[in-house]
Design a protein around this motif. Structure first.
Motif, PDB file in Angstrom:
ATOM      1  N   GLY A  82       0.837  -1.202   0.000  1.00  0.00           N
ATOM      2  CA  GLY A  82       0.000   0.000   0.000  1.00  0.00           C
ATOM      3  C   GLY A  82       0.870   1.250   0.000  1.00  0.00           C
ATOM      4  O   GLY A  82       1.666   1.460   0.905  1.00  0.00           O
ATOM      5  N   ALA A 123       0.115   6.155   4.791  1.00  0.00           N
ATOM      6  CA  ALA A 123       0.547   5.267   5.877  1.00  0.00           C
ATOM      7  C   ALA A 123       1.682   4.361   5.407  1.00  0.00           C
ATOM      8  O   ALA A 123       2.711   4.227   6.091  1.00  0.00           O
ATOM      9  CB  ALA A 123      -0.629   4.442   6.389  1.00  0.00           C
ATOM     10  N   CYS A 172      -2.735   8.404  10.792  1.00  0.00           N
ATOM     11  CA  CYS A 172      -2.233   7.377   9.857  1.00  0.00           C
ATOM     12  C   CYS A 172      -0.710   7.279   9.955  1.00  0.00           C
ATOM     13  O   CYS A 172      -0.143   6.181   9.961  1.00  0.00           O
ATOM     14  CB  CYS A 172      -2.633   7.711   8.419  1.00  0.00           C
ATOM     15  SG  CYS A 172      -4.414   7.603   8.123  1.00  0.00           S
ATOM     16  N   ILE A 174      -4.579  12.355   8.738  1.00  0.00           N
ATOM     17  CA  ILE A 174      -3.224  12.048   8.256  1.00  0.00           C
ATOM     18  C   ILE A 174      -2.250  11.831   9.427  1.00  0.00           C
ATOM     19  O   ILE A 174      -1.484  10.865   9.410  1.00  0.00           O
ATOM     20  CB  ILE A 174      -2.742  13.159   7.283  1.00  0.00           C
ATOM     21  CG1 ILE A 174      -3.667  13.189   6.067  1.00  0.00           C
ATOM     22  CG2 ILE A 174      -1.301  12.931   6.850  1.00  0.00           C
ATOM     23  CD1 ILE A 174      -3.522  14.418   5.189  1.00  0.00           C
ATOM     24  N   GLY A 180      -8.191  15.553  -2.979  1.00  0.00           N
ATOM     25  CA  GLY A 180      -8.501  14.642  -1.874  1.00  0.00           C
ATOM     26  C   GLY A 180      -8.303  15.414  -0.576  1.00  0.00           C
ATOM     27  O   GLY A 180      -8.774  16.554  -0.454  1.00  0.00           O
ATOM     28  N   ALA A 181      -7.617  14.791   0.395  1.00  0.00           N
ATOM     29  CA  ALA A 181      -7.334  15.482   1.660  1.00  0.00           C
ATOM     30  C   ALA A 181      -6.639  16.803   1.367  1.00  0.00           C
ATOM     31  O   ALA A 181      -5.871  16.912   0.407  1.00  0.00           O
ATOM     32  CB  ALA A 181      -6.462  14.598   2.532  1.00  0.00           C
TER      33      ALA A 181
HETATM   34  C1  LIG Z   1     -12.155  12.963   0.255  1.00  0.00           C
HETATM   35  C2  LIG Z   1     -11.297  12.823   1.479  1.00  0.00           C
HETATM   36  C3  LIG Z   1     -10.827  13.953   2.111  1.00  0.00           C
HETATM   37  C4  LIG Z   1     -10.034  13.841   3.250  1.00  0.00           C
HETATM   38  N1  LIG Z   1      -9.549  14.973   3.837  1.00  0.00           N
HETATM   39  C5  LIG Z   1      -8.676  14.870   4.862  1.00  0.00           C
HETATM   40  C6  LIG Z   1      -8.027  16.027   5.377  1.00  0.00           C
HETATM   41  O1  LIG Z   1      -8.218  17.153   4.887  1.00  0.00           O
HETATM   42  N2  LIG Z   1      -7.167  15.865   6.413  1.00  0.00           N
HETATM   43  C7  LIG Z   1      -6.894  14.623   6.939  1.00  0.00           C
HETATM   44  O2  LIG Z   1      -6.100  14.525   7.887  1.00  0.00           O
HETATM   45  N3  LIG Z   1      -7.471  13.502   6.443  1.00  0.00           N
HETATM   46  C8  LIG Z   1      -8.330  13.595   5.420  1.00  0.00           C
HETATM   47  N4  LIG Z   1      -8.888  12.462   4.893  1.00  0.00           N
HETATM   48  C9  LIG Z   1      -8.520  11.165   5.452  1.00  0.00           C
HETATM   49  C10 LIG Z   1      -7.127  10.739   5.026  1.00  0.00           C
HETATM   50  O3  LIG Z   1      -6.781  11.333   3.808  1.00  0.00           O
HETATM   51  C11 LIG Z   1      -7.049   9.224   4.862  1.00  0.00           C
HETATM   52  O4  LIG Z   1      -7.603   8.592   6.002  1.00  0.00           O
HETATM   53  C12 LIG Z   1      -5.609   8.757   4.689  1.00  0.00           C
HETATM   54  O5  LIG Z   1      -4.992   9.429   3.629  1.00  0.00           O
HETATM   55  C13 LIG Z   1      -5.579   7.255   4.489  1.00  0.00           C
HETATM   56  O6  LIG Z   1      -4.251   6.850   4.258  1.00  0.00           O
HETATM   57  P1  LIG Z   1      -3.870   5.314   4.172  1.00  0.00           P
HETATM   58  O7  LIG Z   1      -2.466   5.243   3.725  1.00  0.00           O
HETATM   59  O8  LIG Z   1      -4.260   4.635   5.425  1.00  0.00           O
HETATM   60  O9  LIG Z   1      -4.843   4.681   3.088  1.00  0.00           O
HETATM   61  P2  LIG Z   1      -5.050   4.978   1.539  1.00  0.00           P
HETATM   62  O10 LIG Z   1      -4.836   6.401   1.226  1.00  0.00           O
HETATM   63  O11 LIG Z   1      -6.352   4.355   1.213  1.00  0.00           O
HETATM   64  O12 LIG Z   1      -3.876   4.149   0.848  1.00  0.00           O
HETATM   65  C14 LIG Z   1      -3.919   2.743   0.749  1.00  0.00           C
HETATM   66  C15 LIG Z   1      -3.187   2.330  -0.510  1.00  0.00           C
HETATM   67  O13 LIG Z   1      -3.151   0.903  -0.563  1.00  0.00           O
HETATM   68  C16 LIG Z   1      -3.273   0.518  -1.917  1.00  0.00           C
HETATM   69  N5  LIG Z   1      -3.686  -0.896  -1.950  1.00  0.00           N
HETATM   70  C17 LIG Z   1      -4.881  -1.422  -1.596  1.00  0.00           C
HETATM   71  N6  LIG Z   1      -4.848  -2.766  -1.749  1.00  0.00           N
HETATM   72  C18 LIG Z   1      -3.611  -3.082  -2.210  1.00  0.00           C
HETATM   73  C19 LIG Z   1      -2.973  -4.307  -2.552  1.00  0.00           C
HETATM   74  N7  LIG Z   1      -3.596  -5.491  -2.459  1.00  0.00           N
HETATM   75  N8  LIG Z   1      -1.685  -4.266  -2.992  1.00  0.00           N
HETATM   76  C20 LIG Z   1      -1.022  -3.096  -3.089  1.00  0.00           C
HETATM   77  N9  LIG Z   1      -1.592  -1.899  -2.778  1.00  0.00           N
HETATM   78  C21 LIG Z   1      -2.865  -1.903  -2.331  1.00  0.00           C
HETATM   79  C22 LIG Z   1      -4.307   1.500  -2.455  1.00  0.00           C
HETATM   80  O14 LIG Z   1      -4.263   1.542  -3.876  1.00  0.00           O
HETATM   81  C23 LIG Z   1      -3.877   2.794  -1.789  1.00  0.00           C
HETATM   82  O15 LIG Z   1      -2.964   3.515  -2.576  1.00  0.00           O
HETATM   83  C24 LIG Z   1      -9.702  12.547   3.755  1.00  0.00           C
HETATM   84  C25 LIG Z   1     -10.179  11.400   3.117  1.00  0.00           C
HETATM   85  C26 LIG Z   1     -10.980  11.531   1.993  1.00  0.00           C
HETATM   86  C27 LIG Z   1     -11.466  10.290   1.294  1.00  0.00           C
END
Ligand SMILES: Cc1cc2nc3c(=O)[nH]c(=O)nc-3n(C[C@H](O)[C@H](O)[C@H](O)COP(=O)(O)OP(=O)(O)OC[C@H]3O[C@@H](n4cnc5c(N)ncnc54)[C@H](O)[C@@H]3O)c2cc1C
Length: 503
Positions: A19, A23, A456, A453, A64-65
């Motif tokens: 991923g 994170a 995460c 963020i 996005g965020a």
């Molecule tokens: C519209 C929106 C606005 C937001 N605004 C804010 C904000 O202003 N401030 C804030 O703090 N937070 C905000 N958030 C929340 C925050 O952005 C997210 O919670 C955070 O970015 C999630 O990060 P992550 O790395 O956990 O997951 P993700 O960003 O979902 O990343 C996970 C990654 O894993 C990959 N993946 C999935 N399955 C597989 C696999 N089998 N093999 C390889 N790769 C895989 C995906 O393609 C993805 O790239 C917002 C969220 C959204 C949706």
């Protein structure tokens, strides 16, 4: 017939991060600083997950965020560590409003996630009856919160539904796109949960939270953006990670994980990569699939995590066209309580909120609306043009805006935000307990300790530090150290052809 999978062999201390969202990238950054070899595998063609920039009318903006809480340090520290410290930029204006009871009303101050310490703080946003209901709270017998309680249910019980429907709901919705009557107080407003657990009235609990916050005397901006967009953070982390020797493979979805005597086999469609450690930084549904074979119990728990989907509608206007629309000026945007029955849930006036957006396109006025939340996702099936039209219609009703945009961009975030209902934290504890039985594997990301963020990044640090301890035995890493020793003693297996990931 399928060709045999290539096997990429590695040396000791190789961690595969699955991923490439913030994170996963933060975990990679942390693992490298501990001296481990790192490979990041991202399913899509793009890094960043929910962090993404894109163009509108020739200007790059966040799709996005868009901002990071700066009152906890992890995200700002990461941005600084990868060279973005000089580009951090707090909002130019924090004067948000609530569009409710048919008017844009200033967002009240003096509340904790919409829960007031003093009813007067909500004057205007609530009706006189709603304010009077809050004032009756001290006459009620205290309500126990137990191990957890839904924010909305508890607050409505104590202070009346109006405060939930008109303030708590849109504020919580801004973070989780969720339903306040389901969201866990322990997970979403932990400081309030702790205060009400101490007993007494909710109003007094809120006051204690406020006094404690004041005693911490935190200074500096509450939020930070980044000049150029929060969406530039993943690429900056990726650059730092690559410079540190890590490999990042895009368009490489991981299809399966298998434990071996030496560590893990990570299977993609073209290869099997040997890993000593795994950081699983994917959304819950993907983590559930990948853990199904090795940890069915964790897999079942992860499969039960629900998500909200939403769309962001970004609109660019000629600044000259909106000059006469007074309600657009002097505020950073507004929230919309779902109870008012509008389609949009919020609007951010990006050109007011972020100086870097105004500077990048001085002749444009960029704003965005959000549509959809948990349990209310039917709008997402509408055409882009319809989402633009309903946004314009709601904006016209809220602000009098009559101008047509010169450009529009609709970004759908299907499965955008994990939901944190009552009991979420105990579910997360069960997931971590099960995952801890798997040596050298940890989970991180928005599913676990908060969707923001910084949360995460914090969960990524935790996962990376635990793996480091497991693999290096830095603080007596038990089983995993034994595994690491075994790896050193075992000659590397090679099967099929080496690919670039194993070089
Ligand atoms: C519209 C929106 C606005 C937001 N605004 C804010 C904000 O202003 N401030 C804030 O703090 N937070 C905000 N958030 C929340 C925050 O952005 C997210 O919670 C955070 O970015 C999630 O990060 P992550 O790395 O956990 O997951 P993700 O960003 O979902 O990343 C996970 C990654 O894993 C990959 N993946 C999935 N399955 C597989 C696999 N089998 N093999 C390889 N790769 C895989 C995906 O393609 C993805 O790239 C917002 C969220 C959204 C949706």
């Amino acid at each position: 017939m399928q060709s045999p999978l290539q096997r990429d062999t590695t040396r000791t201390g190789h961690v595969v991060v699955i991923g490439g969202g913030i994170a996963g990238l933060a975990a990679a950054h942390r693992l490298l600083s501990a001296g481990l070899r790192v490979t990041v595998l991202e399913a899509t063609e793009r890094l960043g997950g929910k962090l993404m920039t894109g163009e509108i009318a020739g200007t790059r903006v966040d799709l996005g965020a868009e901002s990071m809480l700066a009152r906890r340090p992890e995200a700002v520290e990461l941005a600084t560590a990868v060279g973005l410290g000089g580009r951090l930029q707090p909002p130019a204006t924090a004067t948000a409003s609530v569009w409710t009871r048919d008017a844009l009303r200033p967002m009240p101050k003096g509340h904790v996630m919409g829960v007031p310490g003093d009813p007067a703080a909500l004057s205007g946003v609530l009706s006189p009856e709603g304010l009077a209901r809050i004032a009756q709270e001290r006459d009620l017998t205290p309500t126990a919160v137990g191990d957890d309680v839904a924010v909305g249910a508890y607050v409505a019980d104590r202070l009346g539904r109006e405060v939930v429907d008109r303030l708590v709901e849109p504020l919580l919705g801004g973070v989780y796109a969720g339903d306040a009557y389901r969201i866990s107080m322990r997970a979403a407003v932990p400081q309030l949960f702790e205060a009400v657990k101490e007993g007494g009235s909710l109003l007094d609990g809120v006051r204690r939270v406020q006094e404690r916050a004041a005693a911490r005397q935190q200074t500096g901006p509450v939020f930070q953006g980044i000049d150029g967009g929060i969406g530039t953070l993943p690429d900056a982390v990726a650059d730092a990670v690559r410079a540190g020797g890590a490999e990042i493979l895009l368009a490489t979805p991981v299809l399966g994980l298998t434990r071996t005597v030496r560590g893990w086999d990570v299977r993609t469609d073209t290869r099997v990569i040997d890993a000593d450690g795994i950081v699983l930084a994917t959304p819950a549904w993907s983590a559930s699939t990948l853990l199904a074979a090795e940890s069915p119990a964790a897999s079942v728990e992860l499969a039960a995590v629900e998500y909200a989907s939403m769309a962001l509608v970004t609109l660019a206007f000629r600044r000259s066209d909106i000059a006469g629309t007074q309600a657009l000026h002097g505020r950073s945007g507004f929230l919309v309580p779902p109870v008012d029955g509008r389609t949009i849930k919020a609007s951010t006036f990006s050109s007011h909120k972020w100086q870097w957006v105004a500077d990048a396109a001085p002749d444009l006025f960029v704003l965005r609306t959000s549509v959809g939340r948990y349990g209310e996702e039917e709008h997402l099936h509408r055409e882009d043009s319809e989402l633009v039209d309903v946004s314009l219609s709601d904006l016209a009703a809220a602000t009098g805006l009559a101008a047509r945009p010169v450009d529009t961009e609709v970004t759908r975030w299907i499965g955008g935000l994990p939901q944190y209902p009552v009991g979420h934290l105990t579910r997360v504890a069960r997931i971590r307990d099960e995952v801890a039985k798997l040596p050298g594997l940890r989970v991180c990301g928005a599913v676990y300790d908060g969707v923001g963020i910084p949360a995460c990044v914090a969960s990524a640090r935790r996962a990376a530090d635990e793996i480091t301890r497991d693999l290096t035995g830095a603080d007596g890493g038990g089983n995993a150290r034994k595994i690491a020793e075994e790896i050193i003693a075992t000659p590397t297996r090679v099967q099929g052809t080496r690919s670039e990931a194993g070089q």
